[in-house]
Design a protein around this motif. Structure first.
Motif: not given
Length: 139
Positions: A42-53
């Motif tokens: 779902p787009l609502e609440g979705r967070q993308i965290i990059e692998g390095v982070m």
């Protein structure tokens, strides 16, 4: 043979020092049968965290709250709460020259035990993302 037995016992007891981190617990099939994973999150609440982070955050959390840390038997409810990773929020930002800054911040609502606000908990990290070392910790 008499010398081999004590050496073998010493070796076996020494193996206890080399423990692996615990593996995540999986729910039994009786609980997981009804759970469906959507094709797209779902787009609502979705967070993308990059692998390095993500790796920098994990390195900081593993240092701040080691998986094998034991609480004393007389730990207060606040100490028990602060020993759980879900009691913290994390902020992370890339810096220059391969450095990632990670702040581990106690979530004031997670450990609300009716006492004064928690002020002396949490930490800030500078992580070298090239060699995956902790450069500095500020608590």
């Amino acid at each position: 043979m008499k010398r081999a037995l004590p050496a073998l016992l010493l070796l076996i007891s020494g193996c206890a020092l080399f423990q692996r981190p615990p593996r995540p617990v999986h729910a039994p099939p009786s609980e997981s049968t009804g759970v469906e994973i959507p094709l797209a999150l779902p787009l609502e609440g979705r967070q993308i965290i990059e692998g390095v982070m993500l790796r920098a955050i994990q390195l900081a959390m593993d240092d701040y709250l080691p998986w094998d840390r034991k609480l004393p038997g007389d730990a207060t409810s606040l100490q028990q709460c602060l020993a759980r990773r879900e009691s913290y929020d994390v902020a992370a930002a890339p810096g220059s020259d391969g450095i990632m800054y990670v702040s581990i911040i106690p979530n004031a609502e997670a450990c609300d035990v009716g006492g004064p606000p928690i002020l002396d908990v949490g930490a800030n990290y500078a992580i070298d993302t090239r060699s995956w070392r902790i450069l500095k910790v500020q608590q």
